[in-house]
Design a protein around this motif. Sequence first.
Motif, PDB file in Angstrom:
ATOM      1  N   LYS A 151       0.827  -1.208   0.000  1.00 29.83           N
ATOM      2  CA  LYS A 151       0.000   0.000   0.000  1.00 29.83           C
ATOM      3  C   LYS A 151       0.859   1.255   0.000  1.00 29.83           C
ATOM      4  CE  LYS A 151      -3.660   2.396   2.526  1.00 29.83           C
ATOM      5  NZ  LYS A 151      -4.554   2.373   3.721  1.00 29.83           N
ATOM      6  N   GLU A 155       0.799   4.191  -2.867  1.00 27.95           N
ATOM      7  CA  GLU A 155       0.368   5.550  -2.543  1.00 27.95           C
ATOM      8  C   GLU A 155       1.507   6.563  -2.534  1.00 27.95           C
ATOM      9  OE1 GLU A 155      -2.716   6.725  -2.184  1.00 27.95           O
ATOM     10  OE2 GLU A 155      -3.418   4.731  -2.782  1.00 27.95           O
ATOM     11  N   ARG A 156       2.682   6.124  -2.118  1.00 27.15           N
ATOM     12  CA  ARG A 156       3.778   7.089  -1.917  1.00 27.15           C
ATOM     13  C   ARG A 156       4.830   7.046  -3.023  1.00 27.15           C
ATOM     14  NH1 ARG A 156       5.537   8.450   4.055  1.00 27.15           N
ATOM     15  NH2 ARG A 156       3.603   9.449   4.720  1.00 27.15           N
ATOM     16  N   ARG A 159       1.656   6.101  -7.341  1.00 29.57           N
ATOM     17  CA  ARG A 159       0.582   7.080  -7.545  1.00 29.57           C
ATOM     18  C   ARG A 159       1.135   8.492  -7.646  1.00 29.57           C
ATOM     19  NH1 ARG A 159      -2.648  10.614  -4.888  1.00 29.57           N
ATOM     20  NH2 ARG A 159      -4.747  10.844  -5.773  1.00 29.57           N
ATOM     21  N   ASP A 308       0.791  12.268   0.402  1.00 28.35           N
ATOM     22  CA  ASP A 308      -0.384  12.087   1.265  1.00 28.35           C
ATOM     23  C   ASP A 308      -1.188  13.379   1.439  1.00 28.35           C
ATOM     24  OD1 ASP A 308       0.618   9.538   1.554  1.00 28.35           O
ATOM     25  OD2 ASP A 308       1.549   9.945   3.495  1.00 28.35           O
TER      26      ASP A 308
END
Length: 474
Positions: A151, A155-156, A159, A308
Amino acid sequence: MAGLACGVALAEAGWRVRLFEQKPFLGGRATSYVLPNGEHVDNCQHVTLGCCTNLADFYRRVGSADKIKFFDELVFLDPQGRRGTMKAGLLPAPFHMTRSFLTFAPLTMRDKLSIARAMLDIVAAKGKTADLTEAGGISMLEWLRRRRQTKGAIERFWRVVLVSALDEELDRTDARYGVDVFWKAFLMNSTGCRMGVPVVPLAELYAGCKAAIESRGGEVNLRFPARSLQAEGTSIKSVQFDAGREESAGAYIFAVTHDALYDLMPESIRRAEPSLANLSKIKTAPITGVHFWFDRPVMDQPFVTLLDTNTQWIFNKTMLHGEQKGTGNNQEQYLQLVISASYELLKKSRQEIIDICLREVRQALPRAQAAQLMKSTVIKEVAATFSPQPGVDRWRPPQQTKIPNLFFAGDWTATGWPATMEGAVRSGYLAAEAVLRTSTPQNASATALPASGTAHQFLQSDLPPSGLISLLKN
């Protein structure tokens, strides 16, 4: 930029080009304008990469290459204050970023190991993993899940890079484009990821386009939207503009957005050119730009990437443009924020967006907490790019149509690239090449223009593989 690239190329090839732009300035979606208070703002921050060979060629042709400054280091900040950098080191490609990757603080070791596995998969397949050819395409998110990405890695890392590069979320992005970004920009050549940022307002990049066309006997007309077309059988006869102006030509290149093109075409042309029926299947994606002017310097870097947060990039326009206002402790600073694939922000008010982004800027840049926000503006580009949805390539038309004198230019045409300035320039060059292959210029005998079949190549090759990548067998 597709129309400008095509026009400049054809002018250089000896054609008399007449360019009609509906706006009062050149550049389309990659331009800038002046606010009532005199401030120059870009409609959205645009950047280039070392792998964008055709965009670099275009800038050279129009005398704007020295208006792009290249940077070798990308800086990432997370809400916990951890900093990561991406920078090519001394190792050969594809391992040139190994050192910065290993020390990238916002990622855990488990994240890094999963990313490394996926990167090695891309290298082994030379950017063409077997599942990229599945019928209808697969999403980038599905491609990552098949490779058991954590994950945090998704996400970091994946993405963060891809939403900015492709203006779309991972589950709506064809994996072919996502893999291509990493293969061409980060793995194949050690210079592919160098980021170039304009050091002038975007509109200033295009003065050379006007000169290139007009110095060769052409003309550039601003505030001239095409209103309708006249067809003669299955050929374009003329284009009508405002004030009763009508123009005819040996070839017509339409460099308008794909969602505007269909309505412009007469019914006989729609029937004769089947690719027009598919344009409605190409979706669009938004980008939101937020502009902040602070009463003092709050940022020392030219740009940073945030993790984020809604805000993805912060660009220090004062530093980039070299326009410092005030003296001593009273110096003002202008920042531009970029949020790609900004679907959630479209329904929010201007003030809501400013409040969200201001909180994020003050968290990321501590000096902004004591600074006064002097003014701000928000620019929503609802249809900023075409969406690189899985399988979208089947709907993208070629630049050359079945109509003998009709051609298309636009990042949405079949270029092999996503919606980028590089893709737009590629489409313009491909359209120019198609015109020169197939069309006879109007009044060729009177103006000594070249006949059809003239061989010209404007399209530039990709960066060559370097380092160990150059040793891989095809």
